[in-house]
Design a protein around this motif. Structure first.
Motif, PDB file in Angstrom:
ATOM      1  N   PHE A   1       0.821  -1.203   0.000  1.00 25.66           N
ATOM      2  CA  PHE A   1       0.000   0.000   0.000  1.00 25.66           C
ATOM      3  C   PHE A   1       0.864   1.266   0.000  1.00 25.66           C
ATOM      4  N   PHE A   2       1.821   1.325   0.895  1.00 24.60           N
ATOM      5  CA  PHE A   2       2.631   2.539   0.989  1.00 24.60           C
ATOM      6  C   PHE A   2       3.518   2.747  -0.234  1.00 24.60           C
ATOM      7  N   SER A   3       4.068   1.660  -0.750  1.00 27.32           N
ATOM      8  CA  SER A   3       4.918   1.854  -1.924  1.00 27.32           C
ATOM      9  C   SER A   3       4.068   2.262  -3.120  1.00 27.32           C
ATOM     10  N   THR A   4       2.800   1.894  -3.101  1.00 31.24           N
ATOM     11  CA  THR A   4       1.924   2.319  -4.187  1.00 31.24           C
ATOM     12  C   THR A   4       1.519   3.779  -4.020  1.00 31.24           C
ATOM     13  N   VAL A   5       1.345   4.188  -2.782  1.00 30.89           N
ATOM     14  CA  VAL A   5       1.112   5.609  -2.517  1.00 30.89           C
ATOM     15  C   VAL A   5       2.302   6.413  -3.035  1.00 30.89           C
ATOM     16  N   LEU A   6       3.498   5.922  -2.701  1.00 29.26           N
ATOM     17  CA  LEU A   6       4.715   6.602  -3.144  1.00 29.26           C
ATOM     18  C   LEU A   6       4.764   6.682  -4.668  1.00 29.26           C
ATOM     19  N   LYS A   7       4.351   5.615  -5.306  1.00 29.62           N
ATOM     20  CA  LYS A   7       4.328   5.601  -6.760  1.00 29.62           C
ATOM     21  C   LYS A   7       3.384   6.677  -7.295  1.00 29.62           C
ATOM     22  N   GLY A   8       2.220   6.804  -6.650  1.00 31.16           N
ATOM     23  CA  GLY A   8       1.257   7.824  -7.064  1.00 31.16           C
ATOM     24  C   GLY A   8       1.830   9.226  -6.900  1.00 31.16           C
TER      25      GLY A   8
ATOM     26  N   SER B   1      -7.445  -4.103   1.939  1.00 30.28           N
ATOM     27  CA  SER B   1      -6.378  -3.483   1.123  1.00 30.28           C
ATOM     28  C   SER B   1      -6.421  -3.810  -0.357  1.00 30.28           C
ATOM     29  N   ASN B   2      -7.033  -4.932  -0.710  1.00 25.31           N
ATOM     30  CA  ASN B   2      -6.962  -5.416  -2.077  1.00 25.31           C
ATOM     31  C   ASN B   2      -5.523  -5.530  -2.545  1.00 25.31           C
ATOM     32  N   SER B   3      -4.731  -6.214  -1.775  1.00 28.58           N
ATOM     33  CA  SER B   3      -3.366  -6.470  -2.191  1.00 28.58           C
ATOM     34  C   SER B   3      -3.391  -7.413  -3.387  1.00 28.58           C
ATOM     35  N   LYS B   4      -2.308  -7.424  -4.121  1.00 34.64           N
ATOM     36  CA  LYS B   4      -2.237  -8.277  -5.310  1.00 34.64           C
ATOM     37  C   LYS B   4      -2.503  -9.733  -4.929  1.00 34.64           C
ATOM     38  N   MET B   5      -1.931 -10.108  -3.812  1.00 37.79           N
ATOM     39  CA  MET B   5      -2.035 -11.493  -3.395  1.00 37.79           C
ATOM     40  C   MET B   5      -3.474 -11.909  -3.149  1.00 37.79           C
ATOM     41  N   SER B   6      -4.299 -10.980  -2.712  1.00 31.91           N
ATOM     42  CA  SER B   6      -5.665 -11.347  -2.326  1.00 31.91           C
ATOM     43  C   SER B   6      -6.422 -12.000  -3.470  1.00 31.91           C
ATOM     44  N   ASN B   7      -6.037 -11.666  -4.680  1.00 32.76           N
ATOM     45  CA  ASN B   7      -6.755 -12.223  -5.835  1.00 32.76           C
ATOM     46  C   ASN B   7      -6.144 -13.531  -6.323  1.00 32.76           C
ATOM     47  N   TYR B   8      -5.014 -13.924  -5.758  1.00 35.01           N
ATOM     48  CA  TYR B   8      -4.362 -15.128  -6.265  1.00 35.01           C
ATOM     49  C   TYR B   8      -4.257 -16.226  -5.234  1.00 35.01           C
ATOM     50  N   ILE B   9      -4.585 -15.892  -4.017  1.00 30.87           N
ATOM     51  CA  ILE B   9      -4.619 -16.941  -3.014  1.00 30.87           C
ATOM     52  C   ILE B   9      -5.918 -17.715  -3.228  1.00 30.87           C
ATOM     53  N   ARG B  10      -5.948 -18.974  -2.816  1.00 27.69           N
ATOM     54  CA  ARG B  10      -7.181 -19.744  -2.921  1.00 27.69           C
ATOM     55  C   ARG B  10      -7.694 -20.090  -1.553  1.00 27.69           C
ATOM     56  N   PRO B  11      -8.960 -19.930  -1.254  1.00 32.76           N
ATOM     57  CA  PRO B  11      -9.919 -19.245  -2.112  1.00 32.76           C
ATOM     58  C   PRO B  11      -9.575 -17.757  -2.239  1.00 32.76           C
ATOM     59  N   ARG B  12     -10.001 -17.183  -3.313  1.00 32.33           N
ATOM     60  CA  ARG B  12      -9.741 -15.761  -3.521  1.00 32.33           C
ATOM     61  C   ARG B  12     -10.356 -14.971  -2.372  1.00 32.33           C
ATOM     62  N   LEU B  13      -9.609 -13.998  -1.928  1.00 24.16           N
ATOM     63  CA  LEU B  13      -9.982 -13.280  -0.708  1.00 24.16           C
ATOM     64  C   LEU B  13     -10.871 -12.063  -0.971  1.00 24.16           C
ATOM     65  N   SER B  14     -12.011 -12.040  -0.312  1.00 20.47           N
ATOM     66  CA  SER B  14     -12.834 -10.820  -0.332  1.00 20.47           C
ATOM     67  C   SER B  14     -12.096  -9.757   0.457  1.00 20.47           C
ATOM     68  N   THR B  15     -12.163  -8.541  -0.012  1.00 20.78           N
ATOM     69  CA  THR B  15     -11.361  -7.521   0.651  1.00 20.78           C
ATOM     70  C   THR B  15     -11.935  -6.138   0.408  1.00 20.78           C
ATOM     71  N   VAL B  16     -11.423  -5.188   1.179  1.00 16.88           N
ATOM     72  CA  VAL B  16     -11.859  -3.808   1.004  1.00 16.88           C
ATOM     73  C   VAL B  16     -10.788  -3.096   0.188  1.00 16.88           C
ATOM     74  N   GLU B  17     -11.222  -2.459  -0.845  1.00 23.41           N
ATOM     75  CA  GLU B  17     -10.282  -1.891  -1.801  1.00 23.41           C
ATOM     76  C   GLU B  17      -9.746  -0.539  -1.352  1.00 23.41           C
ATOM     77  N   GLN B  18      -8.444  -0.410  -1.412  1.00 25.23           N
ATOM     78  CA  GLN B  18      -7.776   0.839  -1.056  1.00 25.23           C
ATOM     79  C   GLN B  18      -6.920   1.251  -2.228  1.00 25.23           C
ATOM     80  N   ASN B  19      -7.169   2.394  -2.782  1.00 25.90           N
ATOM     81  CA  ASN B  19      -6.402   2.778  -3.955  1.00 25.90           C
ATOM     82  C   ASN B  19      -5.248   3.704  -3.605  1.00 25.90           C
ATOM     83  N   GLY B  20      -4.131   3.092  -3.288  1.00 24.68           N
ATOM     84  CA  GLY B  20      -2.977   3.862  -2.866  1.00 24.68           C
ATOM     85  C   GLY B  20      -2.464   4.804  -3.941  1.00 24.68           C
ATOM     86  N   PHE B  21      -2.495   4.350  -5.180  1.00 27.18           N
ATOM     87  CA  PHE B  21      -1.973   5.176  -6.270  1.00 27.18           C
ATOM     88  C   PHE B  21      -2.743   6.488  -6.378  1.00 27.18           C
TER      89      PHE B  21
END
Lengths: 343, 343
Positions: free
Chosen positions: A77-84, A284-304
């Motif tokens: 999250f923070f490195s994505t904020v930094l990227k933004g 956070s909707n981290s990248k991993m959340s969509n690739y772990i099984r079962p796929r993880l429901s999550t709250v989306e945070q747009n750091g960028f």
DNA sequence: TTGAAAGCGTTACCAC
DNA sequence: GTGGTAACGCTTTCAA
């Protein structure tokens, strides 16, 4: 350590003028090739490097610097904020001085001082968990340097900020679990007493209250999420504690995705099926959340996006007198497999 | 945009000397409290802020700045490298200007120029895939600013660097697959023609050769891994291509973990069982590699340590004349479930 | 083709 | 208490 070579040193040694030396070193025309060669040779021998301070002062050109201070730099999250922030900064020829406070208020204060000493034209920061508003922020405001706070909030701060609605996110996540038939919803939370973690926790409690459920103390586990390399493990341990209870939960709302992944780990190793026996929602909707099984429901945070806006607010604040810019992003729940309901 | 207020402006407006204004603003003694009040008031009204260039030039003191340029800032490996650099830098009162080249050599060159204009006392960088050595690096070397290259390498570069043994990593990964009984080992590689991707590819080919296997052109897929949000998808697509072959592979060595995760995705969706029908090895030891199922075998890269060492090298290079510091880290293979052998 | 000198804005020293 | 002035090192203009 000898003193740094300057134009005059070269000029003196060759018995010529500073101007000539300058011309040679800067590829100006109107110079005798032979003297130029001599000058370059000596300059090289003496290890001449122009003093950029003097150059910039003379040319009256300085690339603006903005200090960015984050608690943990290698956190997605923070490195994505930094990227933004950088995306905007680079497009405006502004450079970013980055610092990592490592959740240490003393370190935070020290780095902020260094930023100010360096002459930054603004500061964008996500405060540490125990940041001291008086000590860290007031001196900066005092020097009239624009500051934009992101992600976390101070109690009585009235300046520029870019936040996310953590309370709302916690509320939505919990409500979603309730809607899907889970009754005994636990919450693995961070140790924060202010801001983020606390807000998500409040959202969780409020959602339970709204559904007429009395929050169960035993279902709320506070855990240390400071060390990014150990967070998943912490989630695992917290889940183990929950499943030692007489009446274990049938769902977990985790304060971060990494914690949630620890929960999934525990469930897999103990043959607890997700989402049938245990519903899980992360944050956070981290990248991993969509690739772990079962796929993880999550709250989306747009750091960028948050980073970009934070930089915009810095820009606006720089060219306005006392105007304040504030934004709280709504958070969306991303529903995936991990919370689809009990069998 | 009006010009920036300077000491002289305040002095002129109040009909006093620069020196007095200076004293007032810097809390020096020997000043009439009333005039001091007036000065502070006007300074505040005009928004006076000292010109740091002039101050530093005069005081001949500046907090050292080191420029750090990375291809992708919110990539776990690179942000961890940055963390390592910062850990050392902060402990030595050095600040870090960070930049993101986004794999764009033009952007890279521009940011490097800005770093130099800003007067950094050194540069630590991971070059972009298509970085132009002549254009990017030579001018910096020319100005005799210490530079440390990390992660990737230029062909004829002879300066300071901190690398990983990508060739060895590729070799080990491939040999491991061979050792576990896989015969038709494919490689999904990046488009690099230099450095990292190419080195891993060479390691792969060399391992095959060493085992007496003639590398099969069809088994080597080159793919674009520039966009971090799309890499997994790229791995998926590459795998789809491999499985359209008459004789599909029974193992894949992927140039990065994200690519490998795409391979796993494809396998799962097409009921190809891992590791029985398809062995997989990734590269990086990303956090995700240990939490995806099956757990991904991968080659370990320690970004934090590399960052720390890179900063140490910068420090050493700064205080030595022409000495060169170089280190290539060996890479360890982490064996997990995804490559445990055929049934 | 070369050089002298006046800045850039701040700070430090010395004289009043 | 206050003010004049010479640096810091480089760039630019003007004159030689």
């Amino acid at each position: 350590m000898s003193k740094r070579t300057k134009l005059k040193d070269i000029a003196d040694q060759l018995g010529i003028s500073i101007t000539t030396v300058y011309r040679a070193l800067n590829n100006k025309s109107d110079i005798n090739l032979e003297t130029k060669r001599e000058i370059l040779e000596l300059a090289n021998k003496l290890g001449y490097r122009p003093n950029l301070l003097a150059t910039s002062l003379r040319k009256n050109k300085m690339i603006p610097l903005v200090g960015v201070l984050l608690p943990i730099i290698n956190h997605y999250f923070f490195s994505t904020v930094l990227k933004g922030i950088m995306a905007k900064a680079h497009s405006q020829n502004t450079l970013i001085i980055a610092g990592e406070s490592l959740q240490n208020p003393v370190k935070e204060k020290k780095i902020l001082d260094q930023f100010m000493d360096q002459g930054v034209s603004g500061i964008i920061m996500a405060p540490t968990r125990n940041s001291n508003f008086e000590k860290s922020i007031i001196p900066i405001l005092h020097k009239r340097t624009p500051i934009v706070i992101i992600d976390r909030m101070y109690d009585h701060y009235r300046g520029n900020y870019v936040l996310t609605d953590d309370f709302g996110g916690g509320f939505k996540a919990t409500q979603h679990l309730l809607d899907n038939g889970y009754k005994r919803i636990a919450h693995i939370s961070s140790l924060d007493n202010i801001s983020i973690g606390a807000e998500r926790r409040k959202g969780y409690i409020e959602a339970l209250n709204a559904a007429g459920i009395i929050p169960n103390e035993e279902y709320i586990i506070l855990t240390d999420i400071d060390n990014p390399d150990a967070v998943i493990e912490k989630g695992y341990e917290a889940t183990a504690r929950l499943f030692k209870l007489k009446n274990p939960p049938d769902a977990v709302f985790a304060v971060t995705d990494d914690i949630a992944i620890g929960v999934i780990e525990y469930a897999k190793e103990n043959n607890i099926s997700i989402p049938e026996d245990l519903g899980i929602v992360g944050f956070s909707n981290s990248k991993m959340s969509n690739y772990i099984r079962p796929r993880l429901s999550t709250v989306e945070q747009n750091g960028f996006e948050m980073g970009q806006l934070a930089f915009d607010y810095f820009t606006k604040a720089s060219s306005s007198y006392g105007e304040v810019f504030q934004k709280t992003f709504d958070l969306n729940l991303i529903i995936r497999e991990s919370s689809l309901g009990k069998k």
